[in-house]
Design a protein around this motif. Structure first.
Motif, mmCIF file in Angstrom:
data_model
loop_
_atom_site.group_PDB
_atom_site.id
_atom_site.type_symbol
_atom_site.label_atom_id
_atom_site.label_comp_id
_atom_site.label_asym_id
_atom_site.label_seq_id
_atom_site.Cartn_x
_atom_site.Cartn_y
_atom_site.Cartn_z
ATOM 1 N N ILE A 1 -22.796 -9.104 7.128
ATOM 2 C CA ILE A 1 -23.401 -9.649 5.900
ATOM 3 C C ILE A 1 -24.355 -10.791 6.236
ATOM 4 O O ILE A 1 -25.488 -10.854 5.745
ATOM 5 C CB ILE A 1 -22.304 -10.125 4.924
ATOM 6 N N VAL A 2 -23.884 -11.706 7.104
ATOM 7 C CA VAL A 2 -24.711 -12.865 7.484
ATOM 8 C C VAL A 2 -25.968 -12.411 8.222
ATOM 9 O O VAL A 2 -27.064 -12.943 8.008
ATOM 10 C CB VAL A 2 -23.892 -13.845 8.352
ATOM 11 N N ALA A 3 -25.828 -11.409 9.080
ATOM 12 C CA ALA A 3 -26.954 -10.942 9.906
ATOM 13 C C ALA A 3 -28.055 -10.286 9.088
ATOM 14 O O ALA A 3 -29.191 -10.185 9.550
ATOM 15 C CB ALA A 3 -26.452 -9.971 10.976
ATOM 16 N N THR A 4 -27.739 -9.807 7.881
ATOM 17 C CA THR A 4 -28.785 -9.197 7.051
ATOM 18 C C THR A 4 -29.813 -10.239 6.606
ATOM 19 O O THR A 4 -30.958 -9.896 6.302
ATOM 20 C CB THR A 4 -28.179 -8.527 5.793
ATOM 21 N N VAL A 5 -29.422 -11.508 6.566
ATOM 22 C CA VAL A 5 -30.357 -12.594 6.255
ATOM 23 C C VAL A 5 -31.179 -12.934 7.489
ATOM 24 O O VAL A 5 -32.414 -12.944 7.462
ATOM 25 C CB VAL A 5 -29.600 -13.842 5.755
ATOM 26 N N ASP A 6 -30.489 -13.204 8.589
ATOM 27 C CA ASP A 6 -31.117 -13.487 9.882
ATOM 28 C C ASP A 6 -30.023 -13.322 10.937
ATOM 29 O O ASP A 6 -28.981 -13.986 10.837
ATOM 30 C CB ASP A 6 -31.688 -14.907 9.916
ATOM 31 N N PRO A 7 -30.225 -12.449 11.940
ATOM 32 C CA PRO A 7 -29.158 -12.210 12.921
ATOM 33 C C PRO A 7 -28.725 -13.462 13.675
ATOM 34 O O PRO A 7 -27.591 -13.555 14.132
ATOM 35 C CB PRO A 7 -29.765 -11.169 13.870
ATOM 36 N N ARG A 8 -29.613 -14.450 13.764
ATOM 37 C CA ARG A 8 -29.272 -15.669 14.495
ATOM 38 C C ARG A 8 -28.236 -16.511 13.750
ATOM 39 O O ARG A 8 -27.487 -17.269 14.371
ATOM 40 C CB ARG A 8 -30.533 -16.507 14.735
ATOM 41 N N TYR A 9 -28.187 -16.361 12.432
ATOM 42 C CA TYR A 9 -27.257 -17.177 11.649
ATOM 43 C C TYR A 9 -25.795 -16.888 11.998
ATOM 44 O O TYR A 9 -24.946 -17.781 11.964
ATOM 45 C CB TYR A 9 -27.472 -16.934 10.155
ATOM 46 N N SER A 10 -25.496 -15.622 12.318
ATOM 47 C CA SER A 10 -24.108 -15.284 12.651
ATOM 48 C C SER A 10 -23.662 -15.982 13.935
ATOM 49 O O SER A 10 -22.490 -16.346 14.073
ATOM 50 C CB SER A 10 -23.941 -13.769 12.782
ATOM 51 N N PHE A 11 -24.602 -16.231 14.857
ATOM 52 C CA PHE A 11 -24.261 -16.927 16.102
ATOM 53 C C PHE A 11 -24.087 -18.426 15.854
ATOM 54 O O PHE A 11 -23.230 -19.076 16.465
ATOM 55 C CB PHE A 11 -25.329 -16.661 17.159
ATOM 56 N N GLY A 12 -24.894 -18.971 14.938
ATOM 57 C CA GLY A 12 -24.702 -20.366 14.551
ATOM 58 C C GLY A 12 -23.363 -20.574 13.861
ATOM 59 O O GLY A 12 -22.685 -21.584 14.078
ATOM 60 N N LEU A 13 -22.979 -19.589 13.040
ATOM 61 C CA LEU A 13 -21.684 -19.658 12.361
ATOM 62 C C LEU A 13 -20.537 -19.629 13.365
ATOM 63 O O LEU A 13 -19.510 -20.308 13.179
ATOM 64 C CB LEU A 13 -21.561 -18.486 11.384
ATOM 65 N N GLN A 14 -20.694 -18.878 14.449
ATOM 66 C CA GLN A 14 -19.655 -18.843 15.483
ATOM 67 C C GLN A 14 -19.450 -20.219 16.109
ATOM 68 O O GLN A 14 -18.322 -20.624 16.396
ATOM 69 C CB GLN A 14 -20.033 -17.826 16.570
ATOM 70 N N PHE A 15 -20.539 -20.931 16.319
ATOM 71 C CA PHE A 15 -20.452 -22.270 16.908
ATOM 72 C C PHE A 15 -19.686 -23.228 15.995
ATOM 73 O O PHE A 15 -18.781 -23.949 16.436
ATOM 74 C CB PHE A 15 -21.866 -22.804 17.172
ATOM 75 N N ILE A 16 -20.029 -23.216 14.710
ATOM 76 C CA ILE A 16 -19.372 -24.116 13.757
ATOM 77 C C ILE A 16 -17.881 -23.785 13.640
ATOM 78 O O ILE A 16 -17.015 -24.654 13.733
ATOM 79 C CB ILE A 16 -20.051 -24.011 12.372
ATOM 80 N N CYS A 17 -17.579 -22.503 13.436
ATOM 81 C CA CYS A 17 -16.182 -22.091 13.245
ATOM 82 C C CYS A 17 -15.360 -22.253 14.513
ATOM 83 O O CYS A 17 -14.161 -22.554 14.444
ATOM 84 C CB CYS A 17 -16.135 -20.635 12.770
ATOM 85 N N GLY A 18 -15.991 -22.054 15.683
ATOM 86 C CA GLY A 18 -15.275 -22.224 16.949
ATOM 87 C C GLY A 18 -14.780 -23.647 17.132
ATOM 88 O O GLY A 18 -13.639 -23.877 17.553
ATOM 89 N N GLY A 19 -15.628 -24.631 16.788
ATOM 90 C CA GLY A 19 -15.218 -26.027 16.883
ATOM 91 C C GLY A 19 -14.084 -26.361 15.934
ATOM 92 O O GLY A 19 -13.130 -27.070 16.295
ATOM 93 N N ILE A 20 -14.163 -25.836 14.711
ATOM 94 C CA ILE A 20 -13.105 -26.080 13.719
ATOM 95 C C ILE A 20 -11.783 -25.471 14.174
ATOM 96 O O ILE A 20 -10.720 -26.092 14.062
ATOM 97 C CB ILE A 20 -13.522 -25.506 12.345
ATOM 98 N N LEU A 21 -11.842 -24.250 14.714
ATOM 99 C CA LEU A 21 -10.605 -23.588 15.143
ATOM 100 C C LEU A 21 -9.951 -24.324 16.305
ATOM 101 O O LEU A 21 -8.716 -24.419 16.373
ATOM 102 C CB LEU A 21 -10.882 -22.129 15.534
ATOM 103 N N SER A 22 -10.743 -24.861 17.221
ATOM 104 C CA SER A 22 -10.165 -25.634 18.331
ATOM 105 C C SER A 22 -9.377 -26.833 17.794
ATOM 106 O O SER A 22 -8.311 -27.177 18.315
ATOM 107 C CB SER A 22 -11.264 -26.101 19.287
#
Length: 401
Positions: free
Chosen positions: A149-170
């Protein structure tokens, strides 16, 4: 003990949601950058090779210093690697990001399986490892859907989301996870590592020495897991790109298919496998699922243009190979009482090396002919089944003698 196992299952589920956010957008990112299609397999191969090296190494470090100490770092560093992959334009830097992501992924799987296996009674190992496998599958399904869903806007956004969520999960892991070895023991082990001789044992290339420490059957079964990885990933790694480049479907549609097939795989590892384990031995189920997988893949190949039928068969095939992969962990883990992080890290390493080769092949096979990944999968899994049968036949022959 059960509470700690459940916490790890939840954390692994969240890890897989985050780790899979970028997959549906990767074909669009490749298209956006104007890269050759076969580079998809090369990216996965570099990542999987890093997983091969890191799985036993980080698993052994977790056995030595504490599982939580290693696990807490994994989502954060994976997020950094994915941020680089999504936004960098230099090919060498992007390959470096793939290596970092692979190294972290290998540690994630090794520690999660080792943590649960170490806390489980022998008769509970298969069930609890299957629960981790289920968390991986269902988390991956949800992650791919959200990422699509996120990638339909811009595929790069899904990778940025991984960075944000990865820090929160740690941070979540730091607060909510519990260490499973005595704190004094951890401190003592950390003090011992100050010795130069002991520091030599922190060399990640000791993966190769760890493999030599396995018993004969485990080495044989490691080869089976390795070959199965080649067969499974020569098809599975090509599937998203087959949909994108040859079926011309959107990233959101890819995410929806992966979510549905992963949900079916979750039912297989979470419920069907548990029922089968009450009636059959792990090795028997393993063989049967490989055979069923060969039949299903053959059906997909011959009915690839038959409406939604092949998509349903693909989903069932996903369930069969997730059960095969889950049982691979259990069959070897049950043979050892200690060092579960290292032992299951070696299982992950064998799978990752097969993943690396299969993934590398997938891109080139797909570029040469869109149906070759299906054919190669059938051929390799048939060889795997023959090898297992021959090994079993030899054992029975020796017993008769």
């Amino acid at each position: 003990m059960k509470k700690n196992i459940n916490r790890m299952i939840i954390m692994m589920f969240l890890c897989m949601v985050i780790y899979n956010l970028g997959h549906p957008g990767t074909p669009d990112l490749i298209q956006m950058r104007g890269w050759k299609k076969s580079i998809s397999g090369e990216f996965l191969a570099f990542m999987s090779t890093a997983m091969f090296i890191s799985s036993p190494y980080l698993g052994a470090l977790a056995d030595r210093f504490g599982m939580k100490r290693i696990f807490v770092l994994m989502p954060f560093f994976y997020g950094i690697a994915q941020l680089i992959f999504g936004f960098a334009t230099s090919i060498p830097i992007i390959f470096l990001a793939r290596i970092i992501a692979g190294f972290v992924s290998g540690g994630t799987f090794a520690v999660a399986f080792g943590y649960v296996s170490q806390l489980s009674e022998k008769e509970e190992k298969a069930k609890n490892i299957a629960k981790i496998s289920s968390a991986i599958v269902i988390g991956g399904a949800i992650g791919q859907k959200i990422g699509g869903i996120v990638a339909t806007v811009d595929p790069r956004y899904s990778f940025g989301l991984q960075f944000i969520c990865g820090g929160i999960l740690s941070l979540f892991i730091l607060v909510f996870m519990r260490e499973i070895i005595n704190r004094r023991e951890v401190i003592k082990k950390l003090e011992n590592t100050l010795d130069i001789k002991n520091n030599k044992s922190l060399n990640p290339f000791l993966t190769f020495r760890y493999i030599k420490e396995l018993d004969g059957f485990s080495k044989f079964f490691g080869v089976i897991i390795f070959l199965s990885g080649i067969g499974i990933y020569s098809y599975a790694s090509a599937l998203n790109y087959f949909f994108k480049f040859y079926e011309k479907v959107s990233a959101d549609t890819i995410g929806t298919f992966v979510m549905c097939s992963s949900l079916l795989a979750f039912l297989g590892t979470g419920f069907l496998l548990e029922k089968l384990l009450k009636k059959f031995k792990e090795k028997s189920i393993h063989k049967i699922m490989i055979f069923i997988g060969i039949i299903l893949m053959s059906a997909i190949f011959f009915r690839i243009k038959s409406g939604i039928t092949p998509y349903f068969i693909m989903a069932v095939y996903t369930m069969s190979y997730e059960i095969v992969r889950s049982l691979g962990n259990t069959i070897i883990a049950r043979r050892y009482a200690e060092n579960q992080g290292k032992i299951l890290g070696m299982v992950s390493a064998a799978d990752s090396l097969g993943n690396a080769i299969g993934s590398y092949l997938s891109g080139h096979l797909l570029a040469f002919n869109p149906f070759l990944p299906f054919i190669v999968n059938i051929g390799i899994m048939a060889v795997v089944l023959i090898l297992i049968e021959r090994r079993v036949s030899k054992i029975f022959y020796k017993l008769k003698i």
